[in-house]
Design a protein around this motif. Structure first.
Motif, PDB file in Angstrom:
ATOM      1  N   CYS A  81       0.834  -1.213   0.000  1.00 30.62           N
ATOM      2  CA  CYS A  81       0.000   0.000   0.000  1.00 30.62           C
ATOM      3  C   CYS A  81       0.861   1.253   0.000  1.00 30.62           C
ATOM      4  CB  CYS A  81      -0.942   0.001   1.201  1.00 30.62           C
ATOM      5  SG  CYS A  81      -2.249  -1.235   1.064  1.00 30.62           S
ATOM      6  N   ALA A  82       1.969   1.238   0.730  1.00 31.38           N
ATOM      7  CA  ALA A  82       2.871   2.393   0.739  1.00 31.38           C
ATOM      8  C   ALA A  82       3.482   2.607  -0.641  1.00 31.38           C
ATOM      9  CB  ALA A  82       3.965   2.200   1.790  1.00 31.38           C
ATOM     10  N   ALA A  83       3.855   1.530  -1.306  1.00 30.55           N
ATOM     11  CA  ALA A  83       4.418   1.651  -2.655  1.00 30.55           C
ATOM     12  C   ALA A  83       3.374   2.190  -3.635  1.00 30.55           C
ATOM     13  CB  ALA A  83       4.947   0.299  -3.124  1.00 30.55           C
ATOM     14  N   ILE A  84       2.148   1.744  -3.499  1.00 33.37           N
ATOM     15  CA  ILE A  84       1.075   2.237  -4.368  1.00 33.37           C
ATOM     16  C   ILE A  84       0.823   3.719  -4.105  1.00 33.37           C
ATOM     17  CG2 ILE A  84      -1.409   2.072  -4.817  1.00 33.37           C
ATOM     18  CD1 ILE A  84      -1.099  -0.969  -4.360  1.00 33.37           C
ATOM     19  N   ALA A  85       0.822   4.111  -2.833  1.00 28.79           N
ATOM     20  CA  ALA A  85       0.604   5.519  -2.487  1.00 28.79           C
ATOM     21  C   ALA A  85       1.710   6.399  -3.056  1.00 28.79           C
ATOM     22  CB  ALA A  85       0.529   5.683  -0.972  1.00 28.79           C
ATOM     23  N   VAL A  86       2.946   5.953  -2.941  1.00 28.61           N
ATOM     24  CA  VAL A  86       4.068   6.728  -3.487  1.00 28.61           C
ATOM     25  C   VAL A  86       3.948   6.840  -5.002  1.00 28.61           C
ATOM     26  CG1 VAL A  86       6.564   6.681  -3.854  1.00 28.61           C
ATOM     27  CG2 VAL A  86       5.649   6.311  -1.576  1.00 28.61           C
ATOM     28  N   GLN A  87       3.554   5.751  -5.662  1.00 29.29           N
ATOM     29  CA  GLN A  87       3.403   5.772  -7.116  1.00 29.29           C
ATOM     30  C   GLN A  87       2.288   6.729  -7.523  1.00 29.29           C
ATOM     31  OE1 GLN A  87       0.862   4.481  -9.326  1.00 29.29           O
ATOM     32  NE2 GLN A  87       2.091   4.944 -11.108  1.00 29.29           N
ATOM     33  N   GLN A  88       1.176   6.716  -6.804  1.00 26.81           N
ATOM     34  CA  GLN A  88       0.063   7.601  -7.137  1.00 26.81           C
ATOM     35  C   GLN A  88       0.431   9.065  -6.918  1.00 26.81           C
ATOM     36  OE1 GLN A  88      -3.089   6.004  -4.738  1.00 26.81           O
ATOM     37  NE2 GLN A  88      -3.844   4.710  -6.398  1.00 26.81           N
ATOM     38  N   VAL A  89       1.103   9.344  -5.807  1.00 27.30           N
ATOM     39  CA  VAL A  89       1.520  10.717  -5.531  1.00 27.30           C
ATOM     40  C   VAL A  89       2.516  11.175  -6.585  1.00 27.30           C
ATOM     41  CG1 VAL A  89       2.819  12.143  -3.902  1.00 27.30           C
ATOM     42  CG2 VAL A  89       1.008  10.657  -3.073  1.00 27.30           C
ATOM     43  N   GLY A  90       3.468  10.326  -6.916  1.00 26.05           N
ATOM     44  CA  GLY A  90       4.453  10.671  -7.940  1.00 26.05           C
ATOM     45  C   GLY A  90       3.817  10.928  -9.292  1.00 26.05           C
ATOM     46  N   ALA A  91       2.836  10.109  -9.671  1.00 25.38           N
ATOM     47  CA  ALA A  91       2.148  10.300 -10.947  1.00 25.38           C
ATOM     48  C   ALA A  91       1.375  11.612 -10.967  1.00 25.38           C
ATOM     49  CB  ALA A  91       1.201   9.130 -11.213  1.00 25.38           C
ATOM     50  N   GLU A  92       0.744  11.940  -9.850  1.00 22.75           N
ATOM     51  CA  GLU A  92       0.004  13.201  -9.762  1.00 22.75           C
ATOM     52  C   GLU A  92       0.951  14.394  -9.881  1.00 22.75           C
ATOM     53  OE1 GLU A  92      -3.313  15.593  -9.532  1.00 22.75           O
ATOM     54  OE2 GLU A  92      -3.305  13.408  -9.602  1.00 22.75           O
ATOM     55  N   VAL A  93       2.075  14.319  -9.195  1.00 21.98           N
ATOM     56  CA  VAL A  93       3.051  15.412  -9.247  1.00 21.98           C
ATOM     57  C   VAL A  93       3.635  15.540 -10.654  1.00 21.98           C
ATOM     58  CG1 VAL A  93       5.326  16.140  -8.405  1.00 21.98           C
ATOM     59  CG2 VAL A  93       3.596  15.361  -6.797  1.00 21.98           C
ATOM     60  N   ARG A  94       3.968  14.401 -11.273  1.00 18.58           N
ATOM     61  CA  ARG A  94       4.502  14.437 -12.643  1.00 18.58           C
ATOM     62  C   ARG A  94       3.497  15.052 -13.608  1.00 18.58           C
ATOM     63  NH1 ARG A  94       6.506   9.338 -11.742  1.00 18.58           N
ATOM     64  NH2 ARG A  94       4.702   8.442 -12.759  1.00 18.58           N
ATOM     65  N   GLY A  95       2.239  14.679 -13.472  1.00 17.34           N
ATOM     66  CA  GLY A  95       1.201  15.224 -14.352  1.00 17.34           C
ATOM     67  C   GLY A  95       1.060  16.723 -14.204  1.00 17.34           C
ATOM     68  N   ARG A  96       1.064  17.185 -12.974  1.00 19.35           N
ATOM     69  CA  ARG A  96       0.954  18.630 -12.744  1.00 19.35           C
ATOM     70  C   ARG A  96       2.206  19.363 -13.214  1.00 19.35           C
ATOM     71  NH1 ARG A  96      -3.259  20.374  -8.646  1.00 19.35           N
ATOM     72  NH2 ARG A  96      -4.529  18.510  -8.520  1.00 19.35           N
ATOM     73  N   GLN A  97       3.352  18.728 -13.026  1.00 22.01           N
ATOM     74  CA  GLN A  97       4.596  19.360 -13.459  1.00 22.01           C
ATOM     75  C   GLN A  97       4.646  19.457 -14.985  1.00 22.01           C
ATOM     76  OE1 GLN A  97       8.120  17.335 -12.156  1.00 22.01           O
ATOM     77  NE2 GLN A  97       9.268  19.240 -12.025  1.00 22.01           N
ATOM     78  N   GLU A  98       4.176  18.418 -15.681  1.00 23.35           N
ATOM     79  CA  GLU A  98       4.150  18.458 -17.144  1.00 23.35           C
ATOM     80  C   GLU A  98       3.190  19.525 -17.652  1.00 23.35           C
ATOM     81  OE1 GLU A  98       3.190  14.498 -18.301  1.00 23.35           O
ATOM     82  OE2 GLU A  98       5.166  13.714 -17.781  1.00 23.35           O
ATOM     83  N   SER A  99       2.022  19.652 -17.017  1.00 24.17           N
ATOM     84  CA  SER A  99       1.080  20.692 -17.457  1.00 24.17           C
ATOM     85  C   SER A  99       1.628  22.082 -17.149  1.00 24.17           C
ATOM     86  CB  SER A  99      -0.295  20.491 -16.817  1.00 24.17           C
ATOM     87  OG  SER A  99      -0.203  20.628 -15.412  1.00 24.17           O
ATOM     88  N   ALA A 100       2.362  22.229 -16.040  1.00 25.11           N
ATOM     89  CA  ALA A 100       2.983  23.519 -15.730  1.00 25.11           C
ATOM     90  C   ALA A 100       4.090  23.834 -16.732  1.00 25.11           C
ATOM     91  CB  ALA A 100       3.540  23.510 -14.311  1.00 25.11           C
ATOM     92  N   ALA A 101       4.837  22.823 -17.156  1.00 26.05           N
ATOM     93  CA  ALA A 101       5.896  23.040 -18.141  1.00 26.05           C
ATOM     94  C   ALA A 101       5.314  23.451 -19.491  1.00 26.05           C
ATOM     95  CB  ALA A 101       6.743  21.779 -18.289  1.00 26.05           C
ATOM     96  N   ILE A 102       4.195  22.848 -19.882  1.00 28.89           N
ATOM     97  CA  ILE A 102       3.539  23.218 -21.133  1.00 28.89           C
ATOM     98  C   ILE A 102       3.047  24.660 -21.062  1.00 28.89           C
ATOM     99  CG2 ILE A 102       1.493  22.778 -22.566  1.00 28.89           C
ATOM    100  CD1 ILE A 102       1.892  19.780 -21.893  1.00 28.89           C
ATOM    101  N   ALA A 103       2.460  25.021 -19.931  1.00 24.32           N
ATOM    102  CA  ALA A 103       1.989  26.400 -19.758  1.00 24.32           C
ATOM    103  C   ALA A 103       3.156  27.379 -19.760  1.00 24.32           C
ATOM    104  CB  ALA A 103       1.200  26.521 -18.460  1.00 24.32           C
ATOM    105  N   ALA A 104       4.271  27.001 -19.147  1.00 22.77           N
ATOM    106  CA  ALA A 104       5.446  27.880 -19.118  1.00 22.77           C
ATOM    107  C   ALA A 104       6.023  28.064 -20.524  1.00 22.77           C
ATOM    108  CB  ALA A 104       6.504  27.314 -18.181  1.00 22.77           C
ATOM    109  N   ARG A 105       6.036  26.982 -21.319  1.00 22.17           N
ATOM    110  CA  ARG A 105       6.524  27.101 -22.700  1.00 22.17           C
ATOM    111  C   ARG A 105       5.621  28.000 -23.536  1.00 22.17           C
ATOM    112  NH1 ARG A 105       6.657  21.281 -23.340  1.00 22.17           N
ATOM    113  NH2 ARG A 105       8.105  20.661 -21.735  1.00 22.17           N
TER     114      ARG A 105
END
Length: 130
Positions: free
Chosen positions: A19-43
């Motif tokens: 469960c801890a590994a799944i939680a870390v994966q979900q949090v990481g995926a959420e952060v990556r998704g937001r970071q990618e959308s922020a990078a697109i907006a910055a570009r």
């Protein structure tokens, strides 16, 4: 007796580590998704600024060079806090299982405690799926 205890303890540890590994994966995926959308907006913002003013575009690109270190530190803190909360939940489950007594004051059977943990995990997963 003892063998059943160790089998249940290993199963308990596996469930929480998984469960801890799944939680870390979900949090990481959420952060990556937001970071990618922020990078697109910055570009897009930098492209619009380049059309409007070349000097403004240069100042934006130097300002955008610093945040990745900050984002990495925040991501490390976020993942660490996810792990801390997972360990707190594990300790809470262990304490509640240890304190669970029958009406006569004896400790509840291990099989009943494991079944209750399974039902609780099933209910929690159903609630989080909504």
């Amino acid at each position: 007796g003892v063998f059943l205890f160790y089998v249940c303890y290993v199963a308990f540890q596996v469930v929480f580590r998984l469960c801890a590994a799944i939680a870390v994966q979900q949090v990481g995926a959420e952060v990556r998704g937001r970071q990618e959308s922020a990078a697109i907006a910055a570009r897009a913002l930098a492209a619009r600024a380049a059309v409007a003013d070349v000097a403004c575009s240069a100042s934006l690109s130097t300002e955008q060079a610093a945040p990745p270190l900050t984002h990495r530190a925040r991501l490390a803190l976020l993942l660490s806090m996810t792990d801390v909360f997972g360990n707190c939940i594990q300790a809470l489950v262990q304490l509640s299982s240890k304190a669970w007594r029958t009406s006569s004051g004896k400790q509840q059977l291990l099989s009943v405690r494991c079944e209750a943990l399974g039902v609780a995990l099933l209910v929690a997963s159903a609630l989080f799926a909504l």
